[in-house]
Write a protein that holds these residues in place. Sequence first.
Motif, PDB file in Angstrom:
ATOM      1  N   GLU A   1      28.588  42.054  48.475  1.00 27.63           N
ATOM      2  CA  GLU A   1      29.759  42.859  48.851  1.00 27.63           C
ATOM      3  C   GLU A   1      31.047  42.219  48.322  1.00 27.63           C
ATOM      4  O   GLU A   1      31.933  42.911  47.818  1.00 27.63           O
ATOM      5  CB  GLU A   1      29.820  43.031  50.371  1.00 27.63           C
TER       6      GLU A   1
ATOM      7  N   ASP B   1      31.296  40.311  45.679  1.00 23.29           N
ATOM      8  CA  ASP B   1      31.296  40.518  44.228  1.00 23.29           C
ATOM      9  C   ASP B   1      31.698  41.947  43.875  1.00 23.29           C
ATOM     10  O   ASP B   1      32.471  42.174  42.938  1.00 23.29           O
ATOM     11  CB  ASP B   1      29.922  40.197  43.637  1.00 23.29           C
ATOM     12  N   ARG B   2      31.204  42.926  44.629  1.00 25.09           N
ATOM     13  CA  ARG B   2      31.537  44.330  44.376  1.00 25.09           C
ATOM     14  C   ARG B   2      33.033  44.563  44.582  1.00 25.09           C
ATOM     15  O   ARG B   2      33.703  45.204  43.757  1.00 25.09           O
ATOM     16  CB  ARG B   2      30.739  45.250  45.297  1.00 25.09           C
ATOM     17  N   LEU B   3      33.574  44.021  45.664  1.00 24.47           N
ATOM     18  CA  LEU B   3      34.999  44.173  45.935  1.00 24.47           C
ATOM     19  C   LEU B   3      35.846  43.465  44.879  1.00 24.47           C
ATOM     20  O   LEU B   3      36.898  43.968  44.477  1.00 24.47           O
ATOM     21  CB  LEU B   3      35.335  43.655  47.334  1.00 24.47           C
ATOM     22  N   ASP B   4      35.382  42.322  44.414  1.00 24.28           N
ATOM     23  CA  ASP B   4      36.096  41.587  43.374  1.00 24.28           C
ATOM     24  C   ASP B   4      36.155  42.405  42.082  1.00 24.28           C
ATOM     25  O   ASP B   4      37.209  42.496  41.446  1.00 24.28           O
ATOM     26  CB  ASP B   4      35.421  40.237  43.131  1.00 24.28           C
ATOM     27  N   ARG B   5      35.040  43.030  41.708  1.00 22.75           N
ATOM     28  CA  ARG B   5      35.023  43.886  40.509  1.00 22.75           C
ATOM     29  C   ARG B   5      35.961  45.075  40.685  1.00 22.75           C
ATOM     30  O   ARG B   5      36.676  45.464  39.762  1.00 22.75           O
ATOM     31  CB  ARG B   5      33.604  44.365  40.206  1.00 22.75           C
ATOM     32  N   SER B   6      35.979  45.645  41.873  1.00 21.34           N
ATOM     33  CA  SER B   6      36.846  46.786  42.148  1.00 21.34           C
ATOM     34  C   SER B   6      38.319  46.400  42.036  1.00 21.34           C
ATOM     35  O   SER B   6      39.120  47.143  41.445  1.00 21.34           O
ATOM     36  CB  SER B   6      36.538  47.331  43.545  1.00 21.34           C
ATOM     37  N   VAL B   7      38.684  45.248  42.573  1.00 25.75           N
ATOM     38  CA  VAL B   7      40.071  44.785  42.491  1.00 25.75           C
ATOM     39  C   VAL B   7      40.463  44.535  41.034  1.00 25.75           C
ATOM     40  O   VAL B   7      41.559  44.912  40.600  1.00 25.75           O
ATOM     41  CB  VAL B   7      40.276  43.511  43.349  1.00 25.75           C
ATOM     42  N   LYS B   8      39.574  43.930  40.258  1.00 26.14           N
ATOM     43  CA  LYS B   8      39.875  43.676  38.842  1.00 26.14           C
ATOM     44  C   LYS B   8      40.054  44.984  38.082  1.00 26.14           C
ATOM     45  O   LYS B   8      40.950  45.106  37.239  1.00 26.14           O
ATOM     46  CB  LYS B   8      38.770  42.833  38.211  1.00 26.14           C
ATOM     47  N   ALA B   9      39.209  45.984  38.373  1.00 27.10           N
ATOM     48  CA  ALA B   9      39.336  47.287  37.709  1.00 27.10           C
ATOM     49  C   ALA B   9      40.663  47.945  38.072  1.00 27.10           C
ATOM     50  O   ALA B   9      41.331  48.530  37.206  1.00 27.10           O
ATOM     51  CB  ALA B   9      38.167  48.187  38.094  1.00 27.10           C
ATOM     52  N   LEU B  10      41.060  47.851  39.334  1.00 32.19           N
ATOM     53  CA  LEU B  10      42.345  48.419  39.755  1.00 32.19           C
ATOM     54  C   LEU B  10      43.518  47.689  39.105  1.00 32.19           C
ATOM     55  O   LEU B  10      44.496  48.325  38.698  1.00 32.19           O
ATOM     56  CB  LEU B  10      42.467  48.378  41.278  1.00 32.19           C
TER      57      LEU B  10
ATOM     58  N   ARG C   1      43.786  48.930  35.581  1.00 32.06           N
ATOM     59  CA  ARG C   1      44.332  50.290  35.546  1.00 32.06           C
ATOM     60  C   ARG C   1      45.839  50.296  35.798  1.00 32.06           C
ATOM     61  O   ARG C   1      46.590  51.002  35.130  1.00 32.06           O
ATOM     62  CB  ARG C   1      43.625  51.155  36.584  1.00 32.06           C
TER      63      ARG C   1
END
Length: 145
Positions: free
Chosen positions: A72, A74-83, A86
């Motif tokens: 979880e 790691d998933r949140l970390d990837r999401s923050v990096k994608a945001l 953007r």
Amino acid sequence: MRLQHILIPAALCSLVAASAYSEETDRYRLEKSADGYVRMDTQTGAMSICEERSGQLVCKMAADERAAYQDEIDRLDRSVKALDTRVAKLENSLSARLESQLPSEEDFNKTMGYMERFFRTFKDIVKDMDKEDGDGGGKLNQQKT
């Protein structure tokens, strides 16, 4: 009479506190295992492995629980990096650059002053032309309508 006003709220507060304490003590269940104890959180279902050290119970999160938390994270970390990526793209986009180049309030007012002078001068020119034409221009305009 006043004693009742004090005793009734005090009794209610003690009942609420006892209820909260009871819920907290019933929240975890300990089961004896070969290596120590297994503690289960009855509200969340989280499991921990506990062992006695120096007369204290030391608990560690179970390996599969830790893996789930790490997944979880790691998933949140990837999401923050994608945001973040953007947002950086949007901030550097053409519209953002154009927006940052908008004229100041002073420049806008100066331009509006020029336009106002232009239209007033144009209107005066049209009035002068109408005066020169006299009534003949007025009759011509009436025939067009």
